[in-house]
Design an enzyme around this catalytic site. Structure first.
Site, PDB file in Angstrom:
ATOM      1  N   CYS A  21       3.839  -7.216   3.052  1.00 18.01           N
ATOM      2  CA  CYS A  21       3.924  -8.173   4.415  1.00 18.01           C
ATOM      3  C   CYS A  21       2.561  -9.024   4.525  1.00 18.01           C
ATOM      4  O   CYS A  21       2.441  -9.950   3.710  1.00 18.01           O
ATOM      5  CB  CYS A  21       4.167  -7.087   5.477  1.00 18.01           C
ATOM      6  SG  CYS A  21       5.182  -8.181   6.832  1.00 18.01           S
TER       7      CYS A  21
ATOM      8  N   HIS B  60       7.652  -2.838   4.425  1.00 13.46           N
ATOM      9  CA  HIS B  60       6.371  -2.354   4.737  1.00 13.46           C
ATOM     10  C   HIS B  60       6.485  -0.852   5.250  1.00 13.46           C
ATOM     11  O   HIS B  60       7.769  -0.334   5.089  1.00 13.46           O
ATOM     12  CB  HIS B  60       5.607  -2.812   5.846  1.00 13.46           C
ATOM     13  CG  HIS B  60       6.148  -3.365   6.977  1.00 13.46           C
ATOM     14  ND1 HIS B  60       6.600  -2.465   7.867  1.00 13.46           N
ATOM     15  CD2 HIS B  60       6.251  -4.637   7.615  1.00 13.46           C
ATOM     16  CE1 HIS B  60       7.349  -3.185   8.868  1.00 13.46           C
ATOM     17  NE2 HIS B  60       6.796  -4.455   8.779  1.00 13.46           N
TER      18      HIS B  60
HETATM   19  N1  GLN Z   1       1.901 -11.565  10.493  1.00  9.36           N
HETATM   20  C1  GLN Z   1       2.944 -11.643   9.347  1.00  9.36           C
HETATM   21  C2  GLN Z   1       4.285 -12.206   9.956  1.00  9.36           C
HETATM   22  O1  GLN Z   1       4.744 -12.127  11.230  1.00  9.36           O
HETATM   23  C3  GLN Z   1       2.849 -10.536   8.736  1.00  9.36           C
HETATM   24  C4  GLN Z   1       3.422  -9.240   9.690  1.00  9.36           C
HETATM   25  C5  GLN Z   1       3.397  -8.063   8.931  1.00  9.36           C
HETATM   26  O2  GLN Z   1       2.507  -7.687   8.080  1.00  9.36           O
HETATM   27  N2  GLN Z   1       4.426  -6.928   9.406  1.00  9.36           N
HETATM   28  O3  GLN Z   1       4.905 -12.582   9.216  1.00  9.36           O
END
Ligand code: GLN
Length: 241
Positions: free
Chosen positions: A93, A189
């Site tokens: 992610c 994730h």
């Molecule tokens: N901040 C990133 C997004 O929203 C990744 C989010 C995450 O790691 N779940 O795309």
């Protein structure tokens, strides 16, 4: 045989408990009599990539990614050397987005590591869903959960899989994640590896092969994991066919 797993910035990149993925790799090594050592690196620590066999870069909020991105400049060269030499990486992610050239957000650009030719742009709404993807080289579909605002475009790279249910990289091209050398990037994730032991074993196998030229990995009893996997596939994919 021994595998050393480096966990990068667990204080900042640990959204949805990515630490559990480390536990999973460690246990699957130990059950086979393979020694597994975990080294955690905080944002100011020096990292000797030569001493690592697997690197995990977890998920993070945009704010945390912004903090990490400053530090990445200092490790970029060494990290790139590790990747080009076949070092194993699992990036999830926020960590996946950081593998690329940049992540453009409403609050500005987060510079990435440019380890893989990909980029990410923030979009609306967030892409939140259970997800099932298919990689024809793997014996079972890959199941998980995604929650991201970023849309990732992987240019000519190979995806980790084809989306059977959910959004994937950008909700448009039917692809999820990326495969580059021994790097896996994915939006799945949380308990990615406990839910998908085939990915856990792929990472361990690649790490052993790189280090020892061969991998001795006895099969484990994954009956429960496979049953859970099948349940998710039935629930989200088969019912929509
Ligand atoms: N901040 C990133 C997004 O929203 C990744 C989010 C995450 O790691 N779940 O795309």
């Amino acid at each position: 045989m021994k595998v050393t797993i480096g966990h990068l910035y667990p204080d900042l990149l640990n959204l949805y408990g990515d630490r559990g993925n480390i536990q999973c790799m460690r246990k699957r090594c130990e059950w086979r009599g393979i020694e597994a050592e975990v080294r955690e690196f905080q944002i100011t620590d020096a990292i000797d990539f030569n001493a690592l066999d697997i690197v995990l870069l977890g998920g993070g909020s945009d704010r945390e990614q912004m903090l990490v991105c400053e530090r990445l400049k200092a490790i970029q060269k060494d990290f790139q050397g590790y990747v080009e030499d076949g070092g194993v990486v699992i990036a999830v992610c926020g960590g996946y987005q950081l593998l690329g050239h940049y992540y453009d957000t409403d609050d500005g650009r987060i510079e990435g590591l440019s380890l893989v030719d990909l980029y990410t742009e923030q979009g609306s709404p967030r892409l939140i869903s259970n997800i099932v993807i298919q990689n024809d080289q793997m014996e079972a579909p890959i199941v998980g959960f995604e929650n991201h605002g970023g849309r990732t475009y992987i240019n000519d790279n190979q995806p980790l899989g084809k989306v059977l249910f959910g959004f994937g990289n950008n909700g448009e091209d039917g692809q999820e994640g990326v495969l580059y050398k021994n790097v896996i990037g994915t939006y799945l994730h949380g308990p990615l590896l406990p839910k998908n032991p085939q990915i856990s074993d792929l990472l361990i196998r690649r790490a052993l092969e790189r280090k020892y030229g061969k991998a001795e990995m006895s099969p484990l009893n994954d009956a429960q994991e496979l049953e859970a996997n099948q349940y998710i596939v039935e629930r989200f994919v088969k019912k929509t066919l």
